[in-house]
Design a protein around this motif. Sequence first.
Motif, PDB file in Angstrom:
ATOM      1  N   LYS A  11       0.833  -1.210   0.000  1.00 53.79           N
ATOM      2  CA  LYS A  11       0.000   0.000   0.000  1.00 53.79           C
ATOM      3  C   LYS A  11       0.867   1.259   0.000  1.00 53.79           C
ATOM      4  CE  LYS A  11      -4.110  -1.925   2.160  1.00 53.79           C
ATOM      5  NZ  LYS A  11      -5.009  -1.896   3.308  1.00 53.79           N
ATOM      6  N   ARG A  14       2.301   1.686  -3.469  1.00 52.51           N
ATOM      7  CA  ARG A  14       1.271   2.204  -4.387  1.00 52.51           C
ATOM      8  C   ARG A  14       1.053   3.696  -4.173  1.00 52.51           C
ATOM      9  NH1 ARG A  14      -3.245  -2.613  -4.185  1.00 52.51           N
ATOM     10  NH2 ARG A  14      -2.031  -4.084  -5.406  1.00 52.51           N
ATOM     11  N   MET A  18       1.938   6.512  -6.935  1.00 55.78           N
ATOM     12  CA  MET A  18       0.912   7.407  -7.483  1.00 55.78           C
ATOM     13  C   MET A  18       1.296   8.875  -7.301  1.00 55.78           C
ATOM     14  SD  MET A  18      -2.605   5.520  -6.498  1.00 55.78           S
ATOM     15  CE  MET A  18      -3.169   4.113  -7.446  1.00 55.78           C
ATOM     16  N   THR A  49      -2.636   4.802 -17.870  1.00 58.13           N
ATOM     17  CA  THR A  49      -3.914   4.079 -17.905  1.00 58.13           C
ATOM     18  C   THR A  49      -3.714   2.658 -18.404  1.00 58.13           C
ATOM     19  OG1 THR A  49      -5.073   6.167 -18.311  1.00 58.13           O
ATOM     20  CG2 THR A  49      -6.293   4.135 -18.754  1.00 58.13           C
ATOM     21  N   TYR A  52      -1.856   0.929 -15.332  1.00 63.92           N
ATOM     22  CA  TYR A  52      -2.518   0.874 -14.023  1.00 63.92           C
ATOM     23  C   TYR A  52      -4.036   0.745 -14.067  1.00 63.92           C
ATOM     24  CZ  TYR A  52       2.062   2.184 -12.397  1.00 63.92           C
ATOM     25  OH  TYR A  52       3.406   2.204 -12.160  1.00 63.92           O
ATOM     26  N   LYS A  54      -7.751   1.223 -13.767  1.00 65.08           N
ATOM     27  CA  LYS A  54      -8.585   2.151 -12.987  1.00 65.08           C
ATOM     28  C   LYS A  54      -7.823   2.854 -11.865  1.00 65.08           C
ATOM     29  CE  LYS A  54     -12.851  -0.258 -14.016  1.00 65.08           C
ATOM     30  NZ  LYS A  54     -13.968  -1.038 -13.494  1.00 65.08           N
ATOM     31  N   ARG A  55      -6.658   2.382 -11.550  1.00 60.34           N
ATOM     32  CA  ARG A  55      -5.847   3.051 -10.528  1.00 60.34           C
ATOM     33  C   ARG A  55      -5.275   4.372 -11.033  1.00 60.34           C
ATOM     34  NH1 ARG A  55      -2.550  -2.177  -8.607  1.00 60.34           N
ATOM     35  NH2 ARG A  55      -4.190  -3.156  -7.400  1.00 60.34           N
ATOM     36  N   THR A 168       6.909  -1.304 -12.549  1.00 63.92           N
ATOM     37  CA  THR A 168       5.742  -1.776 -11.803  1.00 63.92           C
ATOM     38  C   THR A 168       5.926  -3.208 -11.364  1.00 63.92           C
ATOM     39  OG1 THR A 168       4.313  -0.235 -12.985  1.00 63.92           O
ATOM     40  CG2 THR A 168       3.242  -2.095 -11.926  1.00 63.92           C
TER      41      THR A 168
END
Length: 173
Positions: A11, A14, A18, A49, A52, A54-55, A168
């Motif tokens: 988490k 991430r 972001m 997009t 990732y 929808k993230r 990633t």
Amino acid sequence: MQTRQTNHPVKTIRLVTMGVLSSILLVTQLGMAFLPNIEPVSTLIIVYTLCYKKRVFPIIYTFVLLEGMVFGFGIWWVSYLYIWTILALLVLSLQKMDSALLWAAFSGAFGLLFGALCAIPYFLSGGLFAAFAYWSAGIPYDILHCLGNFVLTLVLYKPLLKLLKYLTSRLQF
């Protein structure tokens, strides 16, 4: 207990990723601000997009918030809340496409339509003539935006997507 310990770093990774990706959008836009409407934001959002899914939306909204903090929260800012969302939704619907040329054409078309999409708040606040005046005054910039998006996406799409997918996978995002 072990699940909680291993999930926590994921988490954190991430969240930090972001934040960094949002910052990259802003920094690249600011770094190329001397060129009118030529910046890699559309290209990066396409690649983000695709990588990732929808993230991408928290990345987009963080970027838009940062833009508001840098440039002020004017009527233009409202359009950025939906314009980048529209781009991401279109990319999600076309995600099977894997041609740099097709993504470049798509990105160029988006750049050409950018001013028309930005005119919507002006239509709502000032009517048809205000929206038309805003949109038509920006057509030369939309043409530059189209050309810039096309060239940048054509050149950067494959290497950026490859790099982002590699990073990633290494970060276990």
